[in-house]
Design a protein around this motif. Sequence first.
Motif, PDB file in Angstrom:
ATOM      1  N   ILE A  51       0.842  -1.203   0.000  1.00  0.00           N
ATOM      2  CA  ILE A  51       0.000   0.000   0.000  1.00  0.00           C
ATOM      3  C   ILE A  51       0.876   1.252   0.000  1.00  0.00           C
ATOM      4  CG2 ILE A  51      -1.703   1.326   1.312  1.00  0.00           C
ATOM      5  CD1 ILE A  51      -2.662  -1.386   2.456  1.00  0.00           C
ATOM      6  N   LEU A  52       1.881   1.265   0.864  1.00  0.00           N
ATOM      7  CA  LEU A  52       2.731   2.451   0.988  1.00  0.00           C
ATOM      8  C   LEU A  52       3.539   2.709  -0.270  1.00  0.00           C
ATOM      9  CD1 LEU A  52       4.001   2.079   4.664  1.00  0.00           C
ATOM     10  CD2 LEU A  52       2.094   3.459   3.802  1.00  0.00           C
ATOM     11  N   GLY A  53       3.802   1.654  -1.031  1.00  0.00           N
ATOM     12  CA  GLY A  53       4.591   1.797  -2.252  1.00  0.00           C
ATOM     13  C   GLY A  53       3.797   2.315  -3.437  1.00  0.00           C
ATOM     14  N   ASP A  54       2.502   2.526  -3.274  1.00  0.00           N
ATOM     15  CA  ASP A  54       1.642   2.947  -4.380  1.00  0.00           C
ATOM     16  C   ASP A  54       0.698   4.037  -3.871  1.00  0.00           C
ATOM     17  OD1 ASP A  54      -0.419   3.195  -6.287  1.00  0.00           O
ATOM     18  OD2 ASP A  54      -0.358   1.065  -6.802  1.00  0.00           O
ATOM     19  N   VAL A  55       0.999   5.277  -4.180  1.00  0.00           N
ATOM     20  CA  VAL A  55       0.230   6.403  -3.633  1.00  0.00           C
ATOM     21  C   VAL A  55      -1.246   6.324  -4.025  1.00  0.00           C
ATOM     22  CG1 VAL A  55       0.723   8.042  -5.501  1.00  0.00           C
ATOM     23  CG2 VAL A  55       0.263   8.895  -3.207  1.00  0.00           C
ATOM     24  N   ALA A  56      -1.546   5.879  -5.234  1.00  0.00           N
ATOM     25  CA  ALA A  56      -2.942   5.782  -5.661  1.00  0.00           C
ATOM     26  C   ALA A  56      -3.675   4.702  -4.872  1.00  0.00           C
ATOM     27  CB  ALA A  56      -3.020   5.495  -7.160  1.00  0.00           C
ATOM     28  N   LEU A  57      -3.024   3.566  -4.671  1.00  0.00           N
ATOM     29  CA  LEU A  57      -3.638   2.492  -3.894  1.00  0.00           C
ATOM     30  C   LEU A  57      -3.822   2.919  -2.442  1.00  0.00           C
ATOM     31  CD1 LEU A  57      -4.718  -0.387  -3.754  1.00  0.00           C
ATOM     32  CD2 LEU A  57      -2.350  -1.171  -3.379  1.00  0.00           C
ATOM     33  N   MET A  58      -2.834   3.583  -1.893  1.00  0.00           N
ATOM     34  CA  MET A  58      -2.930   4.077  -0.515  1.00  0.00           C
ATOM     35  C   MET A  58      -4.137   5.006  -0.380  1.00  0.00           C
ATOM     36  SD  MET A  58      -1.681   4.331   2.586  1.00  0.00           S
ATOM     37  CE  MET A  58      -1.226   5.396   3.932  1.00  0.00           C
ATOM     38  N   PHE A  59      -4.283   5.922  -1.328  1.00  0.00           N
ATOM     39  CA  PHE A  59      -5.399   6.863  -1.278  1.00  0.00           C
ATOM     40  C   PHE A  59      -6.731   6.124  -1.395  1.00  0.00           C
ATOM     41  CE2 PHE A  59      -8.316   9.982  -3.245  1.00  0.00           C
ATOM     42  CZ  PHE A  59      -8.343  10.892  -2.213  1.00  0.00           C
ATOM     43  N   ASP A  60      -6.817   5.138  -2.284  1.00  0.00           N
ATOM     44  CA  ASP A  60      -8.052   4.364  -2.437  1.00  0.00           C
ATOM     45  C   ASP A  60      -8.401   3.618  -1.155  1.00  0.00           C
ATOM     46  OD1 ASP A  60      -8.316   5.264  -5.040  1.00  0.00           O
ATOM     47  OD2 ASP A  60      -7.547   3.417  -5.951  1.00  0.00           O
ATOM     48  N   VAL A  61      -7.405   3.015  -0.512  1.00  0.00           N
ATOM     49  CA  VAL A  61      -7.634   2.300   0.748  1.00  0.00           C
ATOM     50  C   VAL A  61      -8.135   3.279   1.809  1.00  0.00           C
ATOM     51  CG1 VAL A  61      -6.447   1.122   2.666  1.00  0.00           C
ATOM     52  CG2 VAL A  61      -6.053   0.389   0.303  1.00  0.00           C
ATOM     53  N   VAL A  62      -7.466   4.402   1.935  1.00  0.00           N
ATOM     54  CA  VAL A  62      -7.848   5.400   2.938  1.00  0.00           C
ATOM     55  C   VAL A  62      -9.270   5.899   2.679  1.00  0.00           C
ATOM     56  CG1 VAL A  62      -7.351   7.751   3.747  1.00  0.00           C
ATOM     57  CG2 VAL A  62      -5.504   6.088   3.526  1.00  0.00           C
ATOM     58  N   CYS A  63      -9.577   6.231   1.433  1.00  0.00           N
ATOM     59  CA  CYS A  63     -10.924   6.715   1.117  1.00  0.00           C
ATOM     60  C   CYS A  63     -11.973   5.644   1.386  1.00  0.00           C
ATOM     61  CB  CYS A  63     -10.999   7.172  -0.338  1.00  0.00           C
ATOM     62  SG  CYS A  63     -10.205   8.756  -0.630  1.00  0.00           S
ATOM     63  N   SER A  64     -11.644   4.400   1.099  1.00  0.00           N
ATOM     64  CA  SER A  64     -12.582   3.315   1.385  1.00  0.00           C
ATOM     65  C   SER A  64     -12.865   3.224   2.881  1.00  0.00           C
ATOM     66  CB  SER A  64     -12.018   1.992   0.870  1.00  0.00           C
ATOM     67  OG  SER A  64     -12.834   0.920   1.276  1.00  0.00           O
TER      68      SER A  64
END
Length: 160
Positions: A51-64
């Motif tokens: 997650i930390l290695g992918d800013v877009a994925l991190m943002f999607d996880v956080v928003c979810s």
Amino acid sequence: MADFTSSFIDGRGRTWTFECNTWTLSQCKKATGVDLAQAIEKGAADVIGNILGDVALMFDVVCSLLSKQLAERSISEEDFGTSLDDEDVSIAMTQALIVGVINFSPKSRRPALQKAFANLWTATKTQADKQAEVATADLEGIDWEEMATNLIGATNGNPV
């Protein structure tokens, strides 16, 4: 783990709290494909690292995970994303996310996970501080006049 919380404050002064439970983790997995429960079962390093290695994925996880709070406050993902406007906010958000996941772990394992996280976080912060000191020293050692002369020479005196 008194120093760590599952809440963070964004760049606009709004407080957000990661409430990890079966529902939110299930919705996160459906929305992003990320199974945060595996971070507890298999160890956080791989799952959190991805997650930390992918800013877009991190943002999607956080928003979810924060989707209910975003909806209750009528805040768009774009507005929220633009409020994550500096590294300190991102660090606090990351820390809060990990603490939120740890808080979902079995109570019998939670103290060990909290201690491990506290040790890892402290070591990581120490290393980051050392790297920042080196970077600052490197910047202070730059001969800006020489760099400007070289840049002007490379462009044959034409403005860039």
